[in-house]
Design an enzyme around this catalytic site. Sequence first.
Site, PDB file in Angstrom:
ATOM      1  CG  ASP A  65      -0.253   6.378  22.230  1.00 22.56           C
ATOM      2  OD1 ASP A  65       0.560   5.517  23.338  1.00 22.56           O
ATOM      3  OD2 ASP A  65      -1.199   5.855  21.930  1.00 22.56           O
TER       4      ASP A  65
ATOM      5  NE  ARG B 160      -2.675   3.480  21.128  1.00 18.53           N
ATOM      6  CZ  ARG B 160      -2.315   2.922  22.399  1.00 18.53           C
ATOM      7  NH1 ARG B 160      -2.919   1.461  21.623  1.00 18.53           N
ATOM      8  NH2 ARG B 160      -1.474   3.260  22.962  1.00 18.53           N
TER       9      ARG B 160
ATOM     10  CD  GLU C 167      -2.010  -6.635  -9.121  1.00 18.59           C
ATOM     11  OE1 GLU C 167      -0.881  -6.288  -9.481  1.00 18.59           O
ATOM     12  OE2 GLU C 167      -1.362  -8.365  -8.596  1.00 18.59           O
TER      13      GLU C 167
ATOM     14  N   PRO D 134      -2.004   1.535  -1.552  1.00 18.64           N
ATOM     15  CG  PRO D 134      -0.737  -0.658  -2.452  1.00 18.64           C
ATOM     16  CD  PRO D 134      -2.221  -0.240  -1.567  1.00 18.64           C
TER      17      PRO D 134
HETATM   18  N1  ADE Z   1      -2.858  -2.983   0.407  1.00 19.94           N
HETATM   19  C1  ADE Z   1      -1.966  -3.015  -0.283  1.00 19.94           C
HETATM   20  N2  ADE Z   1      -0.667  -2.670   0.324  1.00 19.94           N
HETATM   21  C2  ADE Z   1      -1.188  -1.240   0.872  1.00 19.94           C
HETATM   22  C3  ADE Z   1      -0.902  -1.026   1.640  1.00 19.94           C
HETATM   23  N3  ADE Z   1       0.334  -0.522   1.851  1.00 19.94           N
HETATM   24  N4  ADE Z   1      -1.577   0.599   2.952  1.00 19.94           N
HETATM   25  C4  ADE Z   1      -2.760  -0.066   2.696  1.00 19.94           C
HETATM   26  N5  ADE Z   1      -3.422  -1.061   2.029  1.00 19.94           N
HETATM   27  C5  ADE Z   1      -2.632  -1.855   1.523  1.00 19.94           C
END
Ligand code: ADE
Length: 259
Positions: free
Chosen positions: A179, A164, A127, A100
């Site tokens: 798309d 794709r 984590e 994230p």
């Molecule tokens: N792992 C956990 N959440 C994630 C996300 N939003 N993007 C990429 N990998 C992740």
Amino acid sequence: MKNSKVLITFDILTLMPEMFLALSDYGVTGRAFRENIVSLNLWNPREFSTDLHKTVDDRTYGGGPGMLMMAEPLVKSIEAAKKRQSAVGINNSKVIHMTPRGKLLSHKKVKELSECEGFIIIASRYEGIDERVNDWVDEEISIGDYVLSGGELPAMTMMDCLIRQLPGVLNDDESATQDSFVNGLLDHSHFTRPEIFKKKKVPEVLLSGDHEKIRLWRLKESLKHTWIKRPDLLDEKLLTKEEARLLEEIQIEQEQDSI
Ligand code: ADE
């Protein structure tokens, strides 16, 4: 078999390799794997753990909740995957960690990545990973500002987007050029049979057979959806004269509707 050359090779590091069957065995992506347009190798870092219990995670230094994926099994997996890719002639593989905290995946990013023929993707759990593994990582990518329980679904999301785009994967009816996001706009509305559903009729223009009128209607619909749902996309887009004129029409129509 349509294509004899593998266009992208994916090596995935995951503690849950079976999850990738969702990508390799189903739908458009499944077909691309079966036709050898893409290849997939799964690496379980547990196989590279040296202790008796095949440990791959441990507590974080400094305390705090959760466990981290340990450096050694991950780095050994990356090195094994690199060796394998280089044995099939790929020497510029990109190592990506799905996290994230990474750069947000967008259509632009997918186009940029699709230049690459080999990916080694870390789908981390717990984590995350020991920070020192980042010496082996080229890029961190996120699929959105939310947290999933692991990197497998984000990895599959990115892989699907990449697959794709490849020539020979989609047939004409499924073309990726239509798309959303490809021209910086959201896709227009689509209709299929029946012509009337619960008293709602398909727009007349789509039945007219007039290709130019249909093109203009679709472009205007795309602009309308984008203006209403994702105006931020219009800030980044350089509009053609035709698009600017249609957008002005839309704005006037919306103003009239609100009176
Ligand atoms: N792992 C956990 N959440 C994630 C996300 N939003 N993007 C990429 N990998 C992740």
